[in-house]
Write a protein that holds these residues in place. Structure first.
Motif, PDB file in Angstrom:
ATOM      1  N   SER A  31       0.828  -1.205   0.000  1.00 24.42           N
ATOM      2  CA  SER A  31       0.000   0.000   0.000  1.00 24.42           C
ATOM      3  C   SER A  31       0.862   1.256   0.000  1.00 24.42           C
ATOM      4  O   SER A  31       0.581   2.219  -0.716  1.00 24.42           O
ATOM      5  N   ASP A  50      -7.974  -4.532  -1.110  1.00 23.59           N
ATOM      6  CA  ASP A  50      -7.649  -5.233   0.136  1.00 23.59           C
ATOM      7  C   ASP A  50      -8.878  -5.110   1.025  1.00 23.59           C
ATOM      8  O   ASP A  50      -9.053  -4.136   1.751  1.00 23.59           O
ATOM      9  N   ARG A 103      -7.757  -6.990   5.462  1.00 23.09           N
ATOM     10  CA  ARG A 103      -7.089  -6.515   6.662  1.00 23.09           C
ATOM     11  C   ARG A 103      -7.782  -5.267   7.195  1.00 23.09           C
ATOM     12  O   ARG A 103      -8.084  -4.342   6.432  1.00 23.09           O
ATOM     13  N   GLN A 121      -6.328   3.274   5.349  1.00 22.38           N
ATOM     14  CA  GLN A 121      -4.941   3.631   5.031  1.00 22.38           C
ATOM     15  C   GLN A 121      -4.869   4.285   3.652  1.00 22.38           C
ATOM     16  O   GLN A 121      -4.269   5.347   3.473  1.00 22.38           O
ATOM     17  N   ASP A 160      -4.709  -2.214  -5.227  1.00 22.06           N
ATOM     18  CA  ASP A 160      -4.068  -2.704  -4.008  1.00 22.06           C
ATOM     19  C   ASP A 160      -4.724  -4.031  -3.642  1.00 22.06           C
ATOM     20  O   ASP A 160      -5.946  -4.142  -3.665  1.00 22.06           O
TER      21      ASP A 160
HETATM   22 MG   LIG Z   1      -1.794  -2.942   2.373  1.00 20.58          MG
END
Ligand SMILES: [Mg+2]
Ligand SMILES: Nc1nc2c(ncn2[C@@H]2O[C@H](COP(=O)(O)OP(=O)(O)OP(=O)(O)O)[C@@H](O)[C@H]2O)c(=O)[nH]1
Ligand SMILES: Nc1nc2c(ncn2[C@@H]2O[C@H](COP(=O)(O)OP(=O)(O)OP(=O)(O)O)[C@@H](O)[C@H]2O)c(=O)[nH]1
Ligand SMILES: [Mg+2]
Lengths: 641, 253
Positions: free
Chosen positions: A447, A470, A473, A479, A529
């Motif tokens: 990332s 993603d 997670r 993020q 990502d």
């Molecule tokens: Mg990541």
């Protein structure tokens, strides 16, 4: 029996060739050069398969010659090694003087010698064969033939792979099927493993006898073969793994080749990228990058990152030597030959080579190169060095060091010029978004480096869409959102957008929607990502393969840490394998390039770069050197090695 | 006494003198060798090279053999460079030979050899496979771009000949077409190095005029010319097919 035999100079001029029935041999030889000699994949085995042809070669490093034999791979000729060394000696004897003065004359006359040598060697092989045949009258021929077949075939494979590479049993099945296709002697067997373990020591002894019987008693092959067979006896299963390894290896080779042919956009040479950042950004970080830019191809090639400072002292000398050596060659060897005449030429012998090579291997491993790859590299180098003429003031150690260095540079240099920006611009002018997928294990910096790359695209006036695939997670989407906000603030004007759909959704679907969204809203680049995943996690790997298969991104970048050692090989191999296995296409999409992250955290251990580039045969497209947006660089091969 | 001293004296005297003699001989040989070495070096430094460069399989080695040995041979991909003099194709201009270096086409080897030898070059022959240029235009242009922007090449105004090889093939593209393709590709490469509209990038890596599409004519320092060529002819004698290249070499010799 032989399909063709040819002698050519390393410069590429064919001096002599004998061609059997089957048409032209040049493509096979070129394939051999491209995928073995050039990739530092040579070694003890010295053989290669191409289109049902088994190729075996021998190098003459003193006169820079290559001897290649090709034959149908079901023939399993066991005298080829011997033939090659005999014909090599014969050719040297006949044309010593011609070769010394590099008169590339006509070598047609050699056909007579060729016939002589071939007949002699074939004769010898036949005699050797005749003897043991009497001893094995009562044995179950089907099974034993098979083992011998595999033993002999293995000779062609890469023996070194054996070094404790477990967990590759999944390949056995494939090896088996492949062998069945090409090897009329073998019978289908349901479980290869079963066959192996079911074999009694007795049978193996017999097979060994047979093996030795078939091999000529003298000649360079037999001492090699003996310890090998001994090992076989002790650990039977290893043998199969070795083949698994071989196959896998061949696989990797194939893929890279496919990529080379099929994929026209492998990325950018990217000289510009650093400088672009340097000009745009405002701060000292950018000055750093400016340096990084200059050193890319130009004269100041020493300072990619602070990390190699301490290394330079060690590598300067060989580097200079390399230049000197090259220059010497360039000057047509005028003075060289004069001194050679005075001193007499010295050549590198096997005995001299062994300790130096061992030392080099340790040095490579110390630099964090995966053990397996260090081994292969050293083999390839020693193959290239044996018999090489030494300059008057050169020692074996320095020459070998130079050769290893050259090999490293060769591995790290992309096969094609890499210019991501150009490819992105080309896609833009075609009205399509340029899609890059990032994959890798957990926490390697996917990332973060995705954000850096987004910044770089923004700097280059391209509109970027980040796809938050993603969905696994906790915090992954947030993020990216934070990165987007920051990047948006730095480059106002709605040029960057985050396509997110929350957690728990199917990543492949999100990516697909994102690409469509980009198309509709005129985003030029889509950065996908993905969730980090361990290479052994089967379901997650399958999901990744699906994402790539469904969306066909323009580029699949594997993100790896510069910190990893032996693990690097496993990661890259398994990612590639998963992508290949889960794709029904003839030419499955596999990794096109590598992003090497956390380069700032290591000293002189460039091993991961070498390991990954060697295994994939793909370029290292970007190097992450820190945690800010500008910490993105090109790999400077010269500085690293 | 005296007899013993007499025998001892000459013996003592001869030992150092032979030693001295051999030392001075060694020194002399050493110095002579060094002088010899530098003479040869100087001579070979004066010999300047013409570099053969291009994509893998473009026909560099075929052209090299044609120019240096005046014959057609089978070739495979080169792993190392070939070095040779153009003896046979320029017989009328005896003594005006050119040293040719055939640089392997593999990206991984090419630039190493290039960097070592470009400093002593007086001309570059860029070989293009006219049959596959349509497919390989990007890669060809990448190589050419790097040559054209090389500071050394620019500073010394090295002339460049683009050889459109394999003209014997039916599907070979014409010189003008090759030139067009390369210009177009170079144009799209140069904006990745420096973008005139945003003034971003490294201007020294920008080829040609900022305000126009790129053409080879815009290059002031380096003269880029084009030539047709057939490096591999089945005709054993006569070097038709490479005359244009020989002409280029003649201007350099
Ligand atoms: Mg990541
Ligand atoms: N020093 C240094 N740290 C880095 C670099 N790249 C990433 N990191 C750090 O590595 C850590 C993990 O980065 P992420 O980008 O979250 O990693 P990821 O691969 O996306 O992780 P997952 O999504 O959980 O698999 C962060 O603390 C980053 O700041 C780098 O080039 N240098
Ligand atoms: N038809 C035709 N074929 C040619 C010509 N020149 C070269 N070839 C063929 O093109 C192939 C490649 O030629 P090489 O001279 O080996 O190419 P190269 O540029 O040296 O290749 P690398 O050493 O790999 O960089 C060979 O099969 C040649 O026979 C030509 O003028 N016409
Ligand atoms: Mg060549």
């Amino acid at each position: 029996m032989l399909d063709f035999f040819t002698i050519f100079s390393k410069g590429g001029i064919v001096l002599f060739y004998i061609q059997g029935t089957n048409g032209i041999f040049l493509p096979s030889v070129n394939a051999l050069i491209r995928s073995v000699l050039l990739e530092e994949r040579g070694g003890k085995s010295s053989s290669f398969m191409h289109d049902n042809l088994q190729l075996q070669y021998k190098l003459d490093n003193e006169f820079d010659l290559v001897f290649v034999v090709g034959y149908q791979n079901f023939l399993q000729l066991n005298y080829v090694d011997k033939f090659l060394s005999e014909i090599h000696l014969r050719f040297r004897d006949e044309y010593k003087n011609d070769l010394k003065f590099a008169t590339r004359g006509e070598y047609k006359k050699f056909a007579i010698c060729y016939e002589e040598v071939l007949t002699a060697v074939e004769e010898g092989a036949r005699e050797q064969n005749a003897r043991p045949k009497a001893m094995k009258t009562f044995q179950d021929s089907e099974k034993s033939k098979k083992t011998v077949a595999s033993l002999i075939e293995k000779k062609g494979g890469d023996e070194k792979k054996s070094s404790g590479k477990g967990g590759k049993t999944d390949n056995n099945g494939k090896v088996q099927t492949k062998k069945e296709q090409v090897e009329p002697l073998s019978t289908p067997e349901d479980s290869p493993k079963g066959t192996l373990s079911g074999k009694s020591d007795d049978e193996i002894m017999k097979n060994r006898e047979k093996l030795f019987g078939k091999r000529p008693g003298s000649g360079p092959t037999s001492p090699k073969a003996k310890p090998k067979a001994e090992k076989e006896k002790k650990t039977k299963q290893k043998r199969m793994w070795e083949q698994g390894g071989t196959y896998k290896d061949a696989n990797t080779l194939d893929f890279s080749k496919e990529k080379k042919n099929g994929e026209s956009q492998s990325g950018g040479d990217g000289d510009a990228q650093d400088s672009d950042m340097a000009i745009v950004g405002s701060g000292k970080d950018l000055a750093d990058l400016d340096e990084g830019d200059e050193n890319d191809y130009e004269s100041t090639e020493e300072d990619e990152s602070g990390s190699d400072q301490n290394e330079n002292s060690g590598t300067d000398a060989p580097k200079k030597k390399l230049v000197a050596a090259a220059a010497k060659k360039g000057f047509g060897g005028g003075m060289f030959s004069v001194f050679k005449g005075l001193v007499g030429s010295r050549t590198v012998s096997k005995e001299q080579l062994a300790p130096v090579i061992a030392k080099m291997r340790l040095a490579l491993i110390e630099k964090n190169v995966a053990a397996e790859i260090a081994e292969k590299l050293c083999q390839s180098v020693s193959e290239k060095m044996e018999g090489k003429a030494l300059g008057t003031f050169e020692g074996v150690a320095s020459v070998v060091k130079t050769a290893v260095q050259e090999a490293l540079v060769k591995i790290l240099t992309p096969k094609k010029p890499v210019n991501v920006l150009r490819d992105a611009l080309a896609a833009k002018s075609a009205g399509q978004p340029f899609v890059i997928t990032f994959c890798g294990v957990n926490g390697v910096g996917k990332s973060t480096n995705l954000a850096k790359i987004a910044f770089w695209f923004l700097e280059n006036q391209l509109r970027v869409l980040i796809a938050a695939c993603d969905t696994f997670r906790a915090g992954a989407v947030e993020q990216l959102r934070t990165h987007r906000t920051r990047l948006d603030a730095m480059h106002p004007g709605n040029n960057i957008h985050l396509y997110e759909k929350g957690y728990g959704k199917d990543a492949a679907a999100i990516a697909m929607e994102a690409i469509q969204y980009a198309r509709d809203n005129k985003y030029d680049v889509v950065l996908v990502d993905t969730a980090g995943r361990m290479q052994d996690n089967e379901p997650l790997m399958r999901a990744l393969a699906k994402l790539i298969k469904v969306n066909q991104p323009d580029m699949v970048l594997f993100v790896g840490e510069a910190l990893v050692g032996n693990e690097a090989v496993d990661q890259v191999v398994k990612f590639n394998q998963a992508l290949a296995d889960n794709s029904q296409a003839d030419q499955p999409r596999i990794i096109d390039g590598i992003v090497l992250t956390k380069f700032d955290t290591i000293d002189d251990k460039v091993g991961a770069a070498v390991s990954m580039a060697y295994i994939t045969g793909q370029p290292i497209v970007f190097v992450g050197t820190g945690q800010t947006y500008t910490d993105l660089k090109n790999l400077n091969t010269k500085a690293v090695c | 006494m005296s007899s013993s001293g007499g025998t001892g004296g000459p013996a003592d005297a001869t030992a150092p003198s032979t030693l001295l003699y051999s030392i001075s001989l060694l020194l002399f040989v050493g110095i002579a060798g060094l002088i010899f070495y530098f003479l040869i070096r100087k001579q070979s430094r004066k010999l300047q090279y013409v570099l053969l460069l291009g994509r893998n399989g473009a026909g560099k080695t075929a052209l090299f053999v044609k120019l240096t040995q005046d014959r057609s041979v089978l070739t495979v991909s080169s792993l190392v460079q070939n070095v040779g003099l153009t003896k046979d194709v320029m017989p009328r201009d005896s003594g005006r030979e050119v040293q040719l270096i055939d640089i392997p086409g593999f990206e991984r080897i090419r630039w190493d050899v290039w960097e070592t030898n470009k400093g002593l070059s007086k001309g570059v022959i860029f070989v293009v496979d006219s049959v596959t240029i349509g497919r390989d235009s990007q890669e060809c242009a990448d190589i050419l771009y790097r040559i054209l922007t090389d500071p050394e090449i620019q500073r010394r105004h090295i002339p460049i000949l683009v050889v459109c090889n394999k003209q014997d093939e039916v599907t070979a593209k014409d010189v003008e077409v090759v030139s067009d393709i390369l210009e177009k590709e170079l144009n799209s490469i140069r904006i990745t190095k420096y973008n005139p509209t945003t003034k971003k990038g490294n201007k020294s890596e920008f080829l040609g005029k900022v305000d126009q599409d790129f053409t080879f004519l815009q290059l002031r320092g380096n003269k880029v010319s084009f030539a047709k060529c057939t490096a591999r002819s089945d005709d054993p004698d006569g070097h038709e097919g490479v005359e244009a290249v020989v002409d280029f070499l003649r201007t350099l010799a």
